[in-house]
Design a protein around this motif. Structure first.
Motif, short mmCIF file in Angstrom:
data_model
loop_
_atom_site.label_atom_id
_atom_site.label_comp_id
_atom_site.label_asym_id
_atom_site.label_seq_id
_atom_site.Cartn_x
_atom_site.Cartn_y
_atom_site.Cartn_z
N ALA A 329 43.34 81.36 99.10
CA ALA A 329 44.27 82.39 99.60
C ALA A 329 45.68 82.12 99.11
CB ALA A 329 44.22 82.43 101.13
N GLY A 330 45.80 81.59 97.88
CA GLY A 330 47.13 81.34 97.30
C GLY A 330 47.69 82.64 96.75
N ILE A 331 48.68 82.50 95.86
CA ILE A 331 49.35 83.68 95.31
C ILE A 331 48.32 84.65 94.73
CG2 ILE A 331 51.01 84.48 93.56
CD1 ILE A 331 52.08 81.63 93.46
N MET A 332 47.40 84.11 93.92
CA MET A 332 46.47 84.98 93.21
C MET A 332 45.35 85.49 94.12
SD MET A 332 47.81 85.29 90.33
CE MET A 332 46.57 86.09 89.36
N GLY A 333 44.75 84.57 94.89
CA GLY A 333 43.65 84.96 95.76
C GLY A 333 44.10 86.04 96.75
N VAL A 350 38.27 83.25 101.93
CA VAL A 350 38.05 81.88 102.41
C VAL A 350 39.09 80.94 101.81
CG1 VAL A 350 36.42 79.95 102.41
CG2 VAL A 350 35.56 82.29 102.61
N ASP A 351 39.64 80.05 102.64
CA ASP A 351 40.51 78.99 102.13
C ASP A 351 40.29 77.78 103.04
OD1 ASP A 351 43.47 79.09 100.32
OD2 ASP A 351 42.93 77.33 101.52
N VAL A 352 40.21 76.58 102.44
CA VAL A 352 40.02 75.39 103.28
C VAL A 352 41.22 75.14 104.18
CG1 VAL A 352 38.39 73.96 102.01
CG2 VAL A 352 40.78 74.01 101.27
N SER A 407 39.36 81.48 93.28
CA SER A 407 40.75 81.41 92.83
C SER A 407 41.47 80.24 93.48
CB SER A 407 41.46 82.74 93.14
OG SER A 407 42.73 82.77 92.55
N VAL A 408 40.83 79.05 93.38
CA VAL A 408 41.47 77.84 93.93
C VAL A 408 42.31 77.20 92.83
CG1 VAL A 408 39.58 77.52 95.58
CG2 VAL A 408 39.52 76.28 93.41
N LEU A 409 42.85 76.02 93.09
CA LEU A 409 43.76 75.38 92.14
C LEU A 409 43.11 75.21 90.76
CD1 LEU A 409 44.99 72.50 94.46
CD2 LEU A 409 45.95 74.78 94.17
N GLU A 410 43.95 75.15 89.73
CA GLU A 410 43.46 75.08 88.35
C GLU A 410 43.06 73.64 87.98
OE1 GLU A 410 42.89 77.69 86.62
OE2 GLU A 410 42.76 77.00 84.57
N ARG A 411 42.05 73.12 88.69
CA ARG A 411 41.57 71.78 88.35
C ARG A 411 40.08 71.89 88.09
NH1 ARG A 411 42.80 68.39 93.23
NH2 ARG A 411 40.62 67.88 92.89
N LEU A 414 37.65 70.38 90.77
CA LEU A 414 37.67 71.12 92.02
C LEU A 414 36.97 72.47 91.85
CD1 LEU A 414 38.75 71.41 94.97
CD2 LEU A 414 40.69 72.63 93.99
N LYS A 415 37.28 73.14 90.76
CA LYS A 415 36.66 74.46 90.52
C LYS A 415 35.14 74.31 90.43
CE LYS A 415 40.30 77.31 88.50
NZ LYS A 415 40.45 78.37 89.49
N GLN A 416 34.68 73.30 89.70
CA GLN A 416 33.22 73.12 89.56
C GLN A 416 32.57 72.87 90.93
OE1 GLN A 416 32.76 70.08 86.52
NE2 GLN A 416 32.21 71.67 85.03
N THR A 434 35.28 83.46 88.21
CA THR A 434 36.39 82.53 88.40
C THR A 434 37.67 83.14 87.83
OG1 THR A 434 37.33 80.39 87.80
CG2 THR A 434 35.76 81.32 86.24
N ASN A 435 38.76 82.96 88.58
CA ASN A 435 40.06 83.44 88.11
C ASN A 435 40.79 82.29 87.44
OD1 ASN A 435 42.47 84.99 87.88
ND2 ASN A 435 43.21 84.17 89.83
N THR A 436 40.12 81.61 86.53
CA THR A 436 40.78 80.48 85.86
C THR A 436 41.71 80.99 84.76
OG1 THR A 436 40.44 78.43 84.67
CG2 THR A 436 38.92 80.20 84.15
N SER A 437 42.79 80.26 84.50
CA SER A 437 43.68 80.64 83.40
C SER A 437 43.31 79.90 82.13
CB SER A 437 45.13 80.28 83.71
OG SER A 437 45.45 80.52 85.03
N THR A 438 42.79 78.68 82.27
CA THR A 438 42.64 77.84 81.08
C THR A 438 41.27 77.18 80.93
OG1 THR A 438 43.59 76.05 82.35
CG2 THR A 438 45.08 77.22 80.91
N PHE A 460 46.28 88.79 86.52
CA PHE A 460 47.63 88.34 86.15
C PHE A 460 48.56 88.49 87.34
CE2 PHE A 460 45.32 89.01 82.35
CZ PHE A 460 45.80 88.05 81.48
N ASN A 461 49.61 87.74 87.31
CA ASN A 461 50.54 87.62 88.43
C ASN A 461 51.77 88.52 88.20
OD1 ASN A 461 51.85 86.66 90.68
ND2 ASN A 461 52.46 84.72 89.75
N PRO A 462 52.19 89.35 89.14
CA PRO A 462 51.60 89.62 90.45
C PRO A 462 50.45 90.65 90.34
CG PRO A 462 53.66 90.83 90.22
CD PRO A 462 53.47 90.06 88.95
#
Ligand code: NAD
Length: 720
Positions: A329-333, A350-352, A407-411, A414-416, A434-438, A460-462
């Protein structure tokens, strides 16, 4: 029941027992009613029939399609305009105006407007004596021609100022933004605004009232005469409107000032003369390269809307998503969840982190309930939507979802882990994105038992403003998954572009050479402000160094690493960016990056040049080169073009038009240039090769690709 009825291909003419006539339009084979050649033919035939008698007591125009009066002129007609001789375009405008003028003949007419009433559709309604709009949220009235580089050519600039005054008319026509029914009533654009079920009755009542008095006669007189406006008022309007337009368009778009001039000049003379001025101005605009570019952008957007995202084999019937979920539930989620709610989907988020989750909800509801017409969030709608947003801190809540966007952190690790957990939580046929950037999709897919149902969905943001979504196919992604995600992205109001899994996908890959070159130029001693000014002069909404400061230099550094690892021969990781990061200069978020800011955050103002920037740059200085503003522009945009050609050559996208949509919608590449490849066509391949020659010593990144050389040799085009 009608006393008599007559059917035409796009309209039905019904003579009612009380002597009124109703013309009801349904244009077959189109999603919305649009004004096609057939509509004009049928309207002319229907008016001929009315002229033969008996004379109607009044005429009611309406649509037989709920929620769609007329959404505008048929695109295929508009598309041919730039190819026609100017005189022919003028004649087409005149013919439309003459036809519309016949609507209000020996009888009063009223238009019933429910749904989109735009462009030629509004001009048709304006040609009626009276208008009833509905209060339904789908009702919108506007003149969007300006967005195609045109002006209203069927009497809009003549009738609108006479009806609502020149100031509001200029605002409506030059902004292209529509208004809803109640706002149209306040403007005087319509005579009544009622619920859809009461609209026809209201129109009948208006006809009866007008028959009893001289309302219609007085209005027709006013519509034929000049607009009463003294010189001072006219000069004031001209000066203020021109200044606002310059601010909005940077002087790059000829249509808004042409609309202002046409409305002002047309207001000072009788309507017949104003109509001639309008046709001439329309024809001149239609012949401009900007109109051709904007029509192209519109056309490739329409093509995207019809593109299922996969070949015919996989396109049969994309699965319809009904229960989407978002993790993170960050900026993107939060943005993705809001887009989903707004599009009418009951959504699970969902967010932890319970605090992050709770903090995201008010913003999500406010955004989902945003009313574009009133430019306010509707509290009642937000309240209603609250019941459709389910939040949870555990992934088990996703059990009923048929599409989950992670759409969790770009790690990567963690994503896997989160993706594997999502797969366990959802049904076996649910789709996971997945909303991954990289991260490579192939890498993330390793965590899944069923990678066929997995793909990238890169927003893309916003999210609320950026319409582009990259749908990334991993090596195992099925056609059915891609088609369903593409269809869903469209239902969110987005423009999805299907991209093959490769570093940087599409957008970051074509962006990176542009950003990289800007940094190299800074190292050669060129002022950041000069580079940014040249980019803005080209038409970009902000320059590359301002963009770095907005993205954050830490984020850009990380994305740059991924790209330089993949394309190191042309995108070397510049030492300048990590030096800035090490100095704590991350951009706007820390109050300093390439620029120094007053404060931090997206609204902080640049406070001027910065000695520390110069000190850090000096450590990594490169030999200065002779540079003009033209060379700066070439160095920014030609490598972007070369990378886009490689992307196409490697089959990363299926069509060059997808690249153009992506650069316009994700990077703000100026629409008046029609897209990267349309811009390249405006230069010509041979000239591009010539302009790259003096830059060749900078390295492979400035060397023409084989394909470019082949186009240059053949004298070919990029957009064919
Ligand atoms: P963010 O830091 O704002 O939000 C990430 C959220 O994920 C946090 O609320 C966090 O609590 C939550 N989270 C962490 N671990 C979790 C778990 N195990 N289960 C559920 N939730 C968990 O990040 P963001 O900027 O929204 O970015 C999210 C993703 O979107 C990243 O992959 C990023 O690369 C990508 N992205 C970001 C942007 C951007 O400009 N911010 C643009 C495009 C894509």
């Amino acid at each position: 029941m009608p006393a008599t009825a007559r059917e035409f291909p796009t309209l039905a003419l019904e003579r009612q027992a009380d002597g009124t006539v109703e013309l009801t339009f349904v244009v077959p084979d189109y999603r919305h009613n649009v004004i096609t050649r057939q509509v004009l033919t049928d309207l002319a035939a229907a008016l001929d029939e009315l002229a033969r008698g008996p004379r109607p007591r009044g005429l009611i125009l309406r649509s037989g399609r709920e929620g769609s009066f007329f959404a505008g002129a048929d695109l295929d007609r508009l598309d041919t305009l730039p190819t026609l001789p100017v005189a022919e375009v003028g004649r087409l405008c005149d013919a439309g105006k003459e036809l519309f003028a016949r609507l209000s003949a020996d009888w009063p007419t009223v238009a019933v407007i429910d749904g989109a009433c735009l462009g030629g559709g509004l001009e048709l309604a304006l040609a009626c004596d009276l208008r009833v709009a509905t209060t339904a949220p789908h009702t919108s009235l506007g003149l969007p021609e300006v967005k195609l580089g045109l002006l209203p050519g069927w009497g809009g600039t003549v009738r609108l100022p006479r009806l609502i005054g020149p100031g509001p008319a200029v605002e409506l026509a030059a902004s292209g933004e529509p208004v809803d029914g109640p706002a149209a009533l306040r403007l005087g654009l319509v005579d009544a605004c009622v619920p859809p079920e009461a609209a026809l009755e209201s129109a009948r009542r208006l006809l009866a009232i007008s028959a009893a008095g001289d309302l219609v006669a007085r209005r027709r007189q006013a519509m034929a005469a000049p607009v009463p406006l003294d010189h001072a008022e006219r000069d004031f309007l001209a000066a203020t409107a021109a200044a606002v337009m310059l601010g909005r368009t940077g002087g790059r778009y000829p249509a808004p000032p042409a609309i202002l001039e046409t409305i002002l000049a047309g207001s000072a003379v009788a309507a017949a003369e104003a109509a001639r001025l309008e046709s001439t101005a329309f024809a001149q605009l239609a012949a401009t390269p900007v109109a051709a570019s904007l029509l192209r952008v519109f056309r490739i957007g329409e093509r995207n809307r019809r593109d299922p995202g996969v070949g015919e084999r996989g396109a049969a019937e994309p699965r319809s998503i009904v229960a989407p979920g978002v993790v993170g539930a960050g900026i993107m989620g939060a943005g993705i969840a809001a887009a989903s709610l707004r599009a009418g989907f009951a959504t699970t988020l969902v967010d932890v982190n319970a605090d992050a989750l709770a903090a995201s909800v008010p913003g999500i509801l406010e955004e989902a309930a945003w009313n574009r017409l009133t430019k306010r969030s509707d509290p009642a709608a937000a309240l209603a939507l609250a019941g459709r947003l389910q939040t949870a801190t555990g992934l088990a809540a996703l059990g009923g979802c048929d599409l989950v966007v992670e759409s969790v952190l770009e790690r990567t690790d963690l994503k896997q882990q989160v993706l594997a957990e999502i797969e366990r939580a959802v049904a076996p046929d649910a789709i996971i994105a997945t909303n991954t950037s990289t991260n490579p999709i192939a890498k993330l897919a390793e965590a899944l038992a069923e990678p066929a149902r997995f793909c990238g969905m890169h927003f893309f943001n916003p999210v609320r403003r950026m319409v582009l979504v990259e749908v990334i196919r991993g090596p195992a992604t099925s056609d059915a998954t891609v088609a369903a995600v593409v269809a869903h992205a469209k239902r969110l109001g987005k423009c999805p572009v299907v991209v093959r899994d490769s570093p940087g996908f599409l957008v970051n890959r074509v962006l990176m050479p542009y950003l990289h070159e800007a940094v190299e130029m800074v190292r050669e001693g060129i002022e950041p402000a000069r580079i940014d000014r040249v980019a803005r002069g080209f038409g970009m909404p902000m320059g590359p160094l301002e963009l770095y400061d907005m993205i954050g230099l830490d984020t850009a550094f990380y994305a740059g690493l991924v790209l330089s690892a993949a394309y190191g021969d042309r995108i070397e990781a510049s030492p300048l960016i990590p030096a800035f990061v090490k100095a704590g200069r991350l951009g706007r978020k820390t109050g300093a990056g390439f620029y120094r800011f007053q404060g931090t955050g997206p609204k902080a103002r640049i406070s001027g040049s910065d000695a520390e920037t110069a000190r850090i740059v000096a450590r990594y200085a490169l030999p200065a080169r002779e540079t003009t503003d033209r060379t700066i522009a070439d160095r920014l945009f030609l490598p972007m073009l070369l990378e886009a050609l490689r992307v196409l050559d490697e089959g990363i996208v299926r069509d060059g038009r997808d690249v153009d949509l992506a650069v316009i919608h994700a990077l703000g590449f100026p629409p008046f240039r029609g897209g990267l490849f349309a811009w390249a066509d405006s230069l010509g391949a041979a000239q591009i090769v010539r302009r790259l020659e003096p830059l060749a010593d900078l390295g492979v990144r400035m060397h023409p690709t084989e394909w470019l050389l082949a186009i240059a040799r053949a004298g070919g085009r990029f957009t064919d």
